[in-house]
Design a protein around this motif. Structure first.
Motif, short mmCIF file in Angstrom:
data_model
loop_
_atom_site.label_atom_id
_atom_site.label_comp_id
_atom_site.label_asym_id
_atom_site.label_seq_id
_atom_site.Cartn_x
_atom_site.Cartn_y
_atom_site.Cartn_z
N SER A 83 4.62 11.84 7.19
CA SER A 83 3.99 10.68 7.81
C SER A 83 2.98 11.12 8.85
O SER A 83 3.17 12.12 9.55
CB SER A 83 5.07 9.82 8.50
OG SER A 83 4.50 8.83 9.33
N THR A 132 -3.27 15.95 2.31
CA THR A 132 -2.17 15.45 1.49
C THR A 132 -1.45 16.60 0.78
O THR A 132 -0.22 16.61 0.68
CB THR A 132 -2.70 14.45 0.45
OG1 THR A 132 -3.31 13.35 1.15
CG2 THR A 132 -1.60 13.93 -0.43
N HIS A 152 9.91 7.65 1.00
CA HIS A 152 8.45 7.76 0.94
C HIS A 152 7.83 6.72 1.88
O HIS A 152 8.34 5.61 2.02
CB HIS A 152 7.95 7.53 -0.49
CG HIS A 152 6.53 7.94 -0.70
ND1 HIS A 152 5.47 7.14 -0.32
CD2 HIS A 152 5.99 9.07 -1.23
CE1 HIS A 152 4.34 7.76 -0.62
NE2 HIS A 152 4.62 8.94 -1.18
N TYR A 154 5.44 4.79 1.55
CA TYR A 154 5.00 3.52 0.96
C TYR A 154 5.32 3.39 -0.53
O TYR A 154 5.54 2.30 -1.02
CB TYR A 154 3.49 3.30 1.17
CG TYR A 154 2.61 4.47 0.78
CD1 TYR A 154 2.05 4.56 -0.48
CD2 TYR A 154 2.33 5.48 1.70
CE1 TYR A 154 1.25 5.63 -0.84
CE2 TYR A 154 1.52 6.56 1.36
CZ TYR A 154 0.99 6.63 0.09
OH TYR A 154 0.20 7.70 -0.25
N ASN A 155 5.38 4.49 -1.26
CA ASN A 155 5.59 4.42 -2.71
C ASN A 155 7.09 4.42 -3.04
O ASN A 155 7.59 5.24 -3.79
CB ASN A 155 4.89 5.58 -3.40
CG ASN A 155 4.60 5.29 -4.87
OD1 ASN A 155 3.97 4.29 -5.18
ND2 ASN A 155 5.06 6.17 -5.75
N GLY A 186 -1.98 3.81 2.10
CA GLY A 186 -1.21 4.03 0.88
C GLY A 186 -0.84 2.74 0.16
O GLY A 186 -0.53 2.76 -1.02
N ALA A 228 -7.93 9.58 -5.34
CA ALA A 228 -7.28 10.07 -4.13
C ALA A 228 -8.15 11.08 -3.40
O ALA A 228 -8.64 12.05 -4.01
CB ALA A 228 -5.93 10.71 -4.48
N VAL A 241 -3.98 8.01 3.82
CA VAL A 241 -3.26 8.45 2.62
C VAL A 241 -3.68 7.64 1.39
O VAL A 241 -4.13 6.50 1.51
CB VAL A 241 -1.74 8.35 2.83
CG1 VAL A 241 -1.29 9.41 3.82
CG2 VAL A 241 -1.33 6.96 3.31
N LEU A 243 -3.41 5.72 -2.47
CA LEU A 243 -2.52 4.89 -3.26
C LEU A 243 -1.67 5.75 -4.19
O LEU A 243 -2.07 6.85 -4.57
CB LEU A 243 -3.32 3.89 -4.09
CG LEU A 243 -4.16 2.85 -3.35
CD1 LEU A 243 -5.10 2.15 -4.32
CD2 LEU A 243 -3.26 1.84 -2.64
N LYS A 244 -0.49 5.23 -4.54
CA LYS A 244 0.36 5.87 -5.55
C LYS A 244 0.65 4.84 -6.64
O LYS A 244 0.23 3.68 -6.55
CB LYS A 244 1.65 6.37 -4.91
CG LYS A 244 1.45 7.48 -3.87
CD LYS A 244 1.08 8.80 -4.51
CE LYS A 244 1.11 9.93 -3.49
NZ LYS A 244 0.76 11.23 -4.09
N THR A 247 2.29 1.31 -5.54
CA THR A 247 1.40 0.44 -4.75
C THR A 247 0.16 0.05 -5.56
O THR A 247 -0.36 -1.06 -5.41
CB THR A 247 0.99 1.11 -3.43
OG1 THR A 247 0.43 2.42 -3.69
CG2 THR A 247 2.18 1.27 -2.50
#
Length: 323
Positions: A83, A132, A152, A154-155, A186, A228, A241, A243-244, A247
């Motif tokens: 984080s 990252t 995680h 966010y993902n 993210g 990314a 960060v 997106l995964k 999300t």
């Protein structure tokens, strides 16, 4: 679009369960209004103030849902995450409330105030380079050593369900919103907003706000696939960060548009919020305000929810001090 069977996509039932689970550990944050901003934008703005949340950010919601959803056996080895700040300190807050160990991998360039907050809640900070790739490599070493549960930032369906409780409260407190604007990094908050609003307020349009200097979500949205960036440079440190897959599912299916703001516009919006609303918000929060100010025609005459995601700033290094 049909749900991707390879993804564990949380449902609105998960959001309701999360809200009940985390209620003892979070604030139901207030919604503020500002005649100044209403006159400036021509819209009716309703600011959901997660800067007043436990640990100073909305991320206390998702972190608490993940931590208090663990079985005793799962919790025994603790939790860990990577984080830039707010998720790490929020996870440390939640883990501290449950009395389990927590390790947070943080970029060495992360604000000292956020590192201090992680330690203050009892978390262990392990530093990495501000990219990252470095973050994920160092984190893999931590998990190999500790066996901790990976939460995680966010993902993670548990985290998204927790973040979704923010917009749930917003639409319970303010009816008939034409739009909601929230920052995107993210995509945890935006995904939670999509999950809630598409279910209980489907006519409310969802806009994501992003720094122009870290516009990978914008470029992903326009191209139709995830793009990314490894180490974007923006004052909005919580939005660096990418997106995964989880999300991206919500962003690609439910977001109306992604709006961009320059560094100067972000700083100006943050300054105005401090000056006129007398509240402490961080640059990542100010991105939402900045994009509304920049796109007034899109919001004029509308009832707009604005999610102010956090207020964790280094008071000795405010962005306008040297500008």
């Amino acid at each position: 679009m049909n749900q991707d069977t390879q993804l564990h996509i949380p449902s609105y039932d998960d959001v309701v369960a999360a809200h009940s689970r985390i209620a003892p550990y979070i604030h139901r944050t207030p919604v503020l209004t500002s005649r100044f901003f209403d006159e400036l934008t021509g819209a009716n703005l309703f600011f959901k103030c997660e800067n007043f949340q436990k640990a100073g950010a909305f991320k206390a919601r998702g972190a608490s849902n993940a931590v208090f959803g663990l079985s005793n056996a799962e919790a025994a080895t603790g939790v860990a995450t990577h984080s830039s700040g707010n998720h790490g300190l929020s996870l440390s807050y939640a883990a501290g409330r449950r009395g389990i160990p927590v390790t947070v991998v943080m970029p060495r360039t992360a604000p000292e105030a956020k590192k201090a907050a992680v330690r203050g809640y009892g978390g262990k900070v392990v530093e990495c380079e501000p990219s990252t790739s470095s973050r994920e490599a160092v984190f893999a070493e931590v998990v190999a050593k500790t066996g901790a549960d990976f939460v995680h930032p966010y993902n993670d369906p548990r985290v998204i369900a927790g973040q979704a409780t923010c917009s749930k409260e917003l639409v319970e407190d303010v009816t008939d919103l034409d739009a909601v604007v929230a920052p995107i990094g993210g995509g945890g908050m935006i995904s939670g907003s999509c999950l809630t609003l598409s279910t209980i307020s489907p006519n409310t349009k969802i806009y994501a706000a992003e720094p122009k200097n870290a516009d990978d979500a914008y470029r992903s949205f326009k191209s139709g696939h995830i793009i990314a960036d490894d180490a974007p440079d923006t004052i909005a440190d919580g939005l660096k960060v990418p997106l995964k897959d989880l999300t991206w599912h919500f962003v690609s299916n439910h977001v109306e548009d992604i709006l961009l703001a320059t560094e100067a516009e972000i700083i100006d919006a943050m300054y105005l919020a401090w000056q006129r609303m007398k509240i402490v918000i961080e640059p990542s929060s100010a991105v939402a305000i900045a994009t509304i100010l920049k796109n007034k025609d899109q919001f004029v005459g509308k009832r707009v929810g604005v999610i102010l995601t956090g207020g964790n700033v280094d008071l000795k290094k405010l962005p306008w001090m040297n500008s």
